[in-house]
Scaffold this active site. Structure first.
Site, short mmCIF file in Angstrom:
data_model
loop_
_atom_site.label_atom_id
_atom_site.label_comp_id
_atom_site.label_asym_id
_atom_site.label_seq_id
_atom_site.Cartn_x
_atom_site.Cartn_y
_atom_site.Cartn_z
N ASN A 1 17.44 -29.59 -12.97
CA ASN A 1 18.46 -30.05 -13.90
C ASN A 1 19.73 -30.29 -13.08
O ASN A 1 20.26 -29.37 -12.46
CB ASN A 1 18.70 -28.93 -14.92
CG ASN A 1 19.31 -29.45 -16.19
OD1 ASN A 1 19.91 -30.51 -16.20
ND2 ASN A 1 19.17 -28.69 -17.24
N GLY B 1 23.05 -14.90 -14.16
CA GLY B 1 22.93 -13.57 -13.57
C GLY B 1 21.52 -13.19 -13.15
O GLY B 1 20.55 -13.83 -13.53
N GLU C 1 27.47 -17.83 -21.05
CA GLU C 1 26.86 -18.78 -21.96
C GLU C 1 25.43 -18.39 -22.29
O GLU C 1 24.79 -17.65 -21.56
CB GLU C 1 26.88 -20.17 -21.35
CG GLU C 1 26.14 -20.20 -20.04
CD GLU C 1 26.32 -21.52 -19.32
OE1 GLU C 1 27.40 -22.11 -19.42
OE2 GLU C 1 25.37 -21.94 -18.67
N SER D 1 11.02 -16.07 -10.01
CA SER D 1 11.45 -17.41 -9.60
C SER D 1 11.05 -17.61 -8.15
O SER D 1 11.61 -16.98 -7.26
CB SER D 1 12.96 -17.56 -9.77
OG SER D 1 13.29 -17.45 -11.14
N CYS E 1 21.43 -18.97 -5.47
CA CYS E 1 20.38 -19.95 -5.16
C CYS E 1 21.07 -21.31 -4.97
O CYS E 1 21.99 -21.65 -5.72
CB CYS E 1 19.35 -20.00 -6.28
SG CYS E 1 18.50 -18.42 -6.50
N CYS F 1 21.42 -23.79 -16.38
CA CYS F 1 22.05 -22.54 -16.02
C CYS F 1 23.48 -22.72 -15.48
O CYS F 1 23.70 -23.37 -14.48
CB CYS F 1 21.12 -21.99 -14.94
SG CYS F 1 21.43 -20.42 -14.30
N CYS G 1 17.97 -17.74 -24.85
CA CYS G 1 18.12 -17.53 -23.41
C CYS G 1 19.43 -16.78 -23.18
O CYS G 1 20.51 -17.28 -23.50
CB CYS G 1 18.15 -18.89 -22.72
SG CYS G 1 18.41 -18.81 -20.96
N CYS H 1 21.56 -23.73 -8.01
CA CYS H 1 21.96 -23.16 -9.30
C CYS H 1 23.48 -23.14 -9.45
O CYS H 1 24.20 -22.65 -8.58
CB CYS H 1 21.40 -21.75 -9.44
SG CYS H 1 21.93 -20.91 -10.94
N SER I 1 13.40 -12.56 -16.12
CA SER I 1 13.19 -13.43 -14.97
C SER I 1 14.01 -12.93 -13.79
O SER I 1 15.21 -12.69 -13.91
CB SER I 1 13.63 -14.86 -15.34
OG SER I 1 13.50 -15.72 -14.24
N CYS J 1 26.80 -14.79 -10.78
CA CYS J 1 25.57 -14.25 -10.19
C CYS J 1 25.76 -14.03 -8.70
O CYS J 1 26.36 -14.87 -8.02
CB CYS J 1 24.41 -15.24 -10.42
SG CYS J 1 22.82 -14.59 -9.86
N1 SAH Z 1 18.38 -14.75 -11.66
C1 SAH Z 1 17.16 -14.90 -12.44
C2 SAH Z 1 17.38 -15.38 -13.86
C3 SAH Z 1 18.38 -16.47 -14.12
S1 SAH Z 1 17.99 -18.12 -13.60
C4 SAH Z 1 16.17 -15.76 -11.70
O1 SAH Z 1 16.50 -16.30 -10.65
O2 SAH Z 1 15.05 -15.87 -12.16
C5 SAH Z 1 16.67 -18.63 -14.63
C6 SAH Z 1 15.84 -19.76 -14.04
O3 SAH Z 1 16.58 -20.98 -14.02
C7 SAH Z 1 15.43 -19.47 -12.59
O4 SAH Z 1 14.08 -19.76 -12.38
C8 SAH Z 1 16.33 -20.43 -11.85
O5 SAH Z 1 15.82 -20.71 -10.58
C9 SAH Z 1 16.37 -21.63 -12.77
N2 SAH Z 1 17.42 -22.60 -12.47
C10 SAH Z 1 18.64 -22.37 -11.95
N3 SAH Z 1 19.33 -23.53 -11.76
C11 SAH Z 1 18.52 -24.53 -12.20
C12 SAH Z 1 18.66 -25.96 -12.27
N4 SAH Z 1 19.78 -26.57 -11.87
N5 SAH Z 1 17.61 -26.65 -12.77
C13 SAH Z 1 16.49 -26.03 -13.20
N6 SAH Z 1 16.31 -24.69 -13.17
C14 SAH Z 1 17.31 -23.94 -12.66
#
Ligand code: SAH
Length: 351
Positions: A291, A160, A91, A215, A115, A334, A104, A118, A192, A111
């Site tokens: 989110n 990813g 997406e 991040s 995290c 995400c 974006c 996420c 990122s 991924c």
């Molecule tokens: N893997 C990379 C890029 C993809 S995620 C990274 O970690 O930076 C892009 C951003 O979205 C990251 O900062 C991630 O922590 C954030 N993100 C992921 N899930 C989220 C959520 N549920 N609410 C807000 N931000 C989120």
């Protein structure tokens, strides 16, 4: 012997010409049709001679991804789910902010970083995207978009970990920057990372001005290792030392992303700890209210708590922005659209 078809969006103009034994200007023409007119149909490429169009049809693939679901929010955010040729889905999001358009993009199917907060990581990891699959997200998002002379910004913040797919991501940047295509300036592009050390080091050696975002989400190892499992491999000392080396080598400002999770990482004391960690760096902290992801144990802090956290950073001399997730209403966090559609499929299949 039949040859595999050539996915043209993986290639720069000179590479298209070389792959097909064409003149350089023909490589430019084909590239412009794909990237500036954003066409997927060889027959519509009217300035190419008919035999060339036939060769392209026989030997090449114009498009590697296909939009299957689009959701628009009143604020102008558009989220698109794409299907890849092997049936996988990814997406991408188009965001509008006053007169700015930001795209974006995803870099992997799923991924591997996982995290805790996420949705993408929870769905597992399937494979890396090709350079064309990355660039085409931008091309398809802009398909019916009148940019009126504006250049879009690109953020590699979709599904990813970009530095776990370094070569394809680097190639996609060169494709996006190509003047025969979208011609996006390096300073409008941000990568990122969750903190992949080899990736940051390699990125520091690139000749371009592409921006880096890291991040962070926590300013001590105990908490960060829980939220971002990669931190167990490279702790904050190593991460921050690598980021400082990057800043010194490139002279560029670094951004840190920090997702605010209520009761987890959102206290003023934690803001001051964060300020201590990045002291002396030319950096900006982008705060993002969490989110909501179905099934996760986290919640977003009330707006006042987010504002207090931001103020504590500013009072400590750290530049900070606060973004409330604009896409929340259309599943724009995400990984969430893809999950929603996978759940629907499951429901349809009765499992
Ligand atoms: N893997 C990379 C890029 C993809 S995620 C990274 O970690 O930076 C892009 C951003 O979205 C990251 O900062 C991630 O922590 C954030 N993100 C992921 N899930 C989220 C959520 N549920 N609410 C807000 N931000 C989120």
């Amino acid at each position: 012997m039949t040859q595999d078809p050539i996915p043209l969006t993986d290639l720069l103009p000179g590479e298209i010409a070389a792959a097909l034994g064409l003149k350089p200007f023909q490589g430019n023409q084909i590239f412009r049709w794909l990237h500036q007119k954003r066409l997927c149909d060889f027959d519509a490429m009217t300035n190419l001679a008919k035999p060339l169009r036939e060769t392209l049809r026989a030997r090449c693939i114009p498009c590697q991804i296909e939009p299957v679901k689009t959701s628009d929010s009143p604020g102008g955010t558009r989220k698109v789910l794409f299907r890849l040729r092997d049936g996988e889905t990814i997406e991408s999001v188009l965001l509008r902010d006053r007169d700015r358009v930001t795209l974006c993009l995803s870099t992997q199917v799923g991924c591997p970083i996982k995290c805790l907060f996420c949705a993408t990581g929870q769905g597992g990891f399937a494979r890396n995207l090709t350079p064309g699959e990355i660039v085409e997200q931008a091309l398809r998002l802009l398909e019916n978009e009148d940019l009126e002379g504006r250049t879009p910004n690109i953020v590699y913040m979709g599904m990813g970990e970009p530095f776990r797919n370094y070569d394809a991501v680097a190639k996609s940047i060169r494709l996006l920057m190509c003047p025969e295509g979208l011609g996006i300036g390096a300073r409008r592009i941000t990568i990122s990372t969750a903190g992949d050390i080899p990736g940051i080091r390699r990125f520091a050696g690139e000749p371009w001005q592409v921006r880096l975002a890291v991040s962070l989400h926590a300013a001590n190892d105990d908490l960060r290792s829980k939220l971002v499992p990669l931190n167990r491999k490279y702790g904050l000392r190593t991460l921050m030392a690598t980021v400082r080396d990057y800043a010194k080598a490139t002279g560029r400002q670094v951004s840190f992303e920090y997702v605010l999770l209520h009761g987890v990482n959102d206290s003023p004391a934690q803001a001051r700890e964060l300020a201590g960690l990045i002291r002396g760096l030319d950096a900006v902290v982008n705060l993002i209210a969490y989110n909501t992801v179905a099934g996760a144990e986290f919640s977003a802090p009330p707006t006042a708590v987010c504002e207090t956290f931001k103020k504590a950073l500013l009072d400590s001399g750290v530049k900070a922005t606060l973004r409330q997730e604009r896409g929340g209403d259309i599943n724009a966090a995400c990984g969430q659209l893809r999950r929603a559609s996978k759940n629907n499929e499951k429901a349809k299949n009765g499992d």
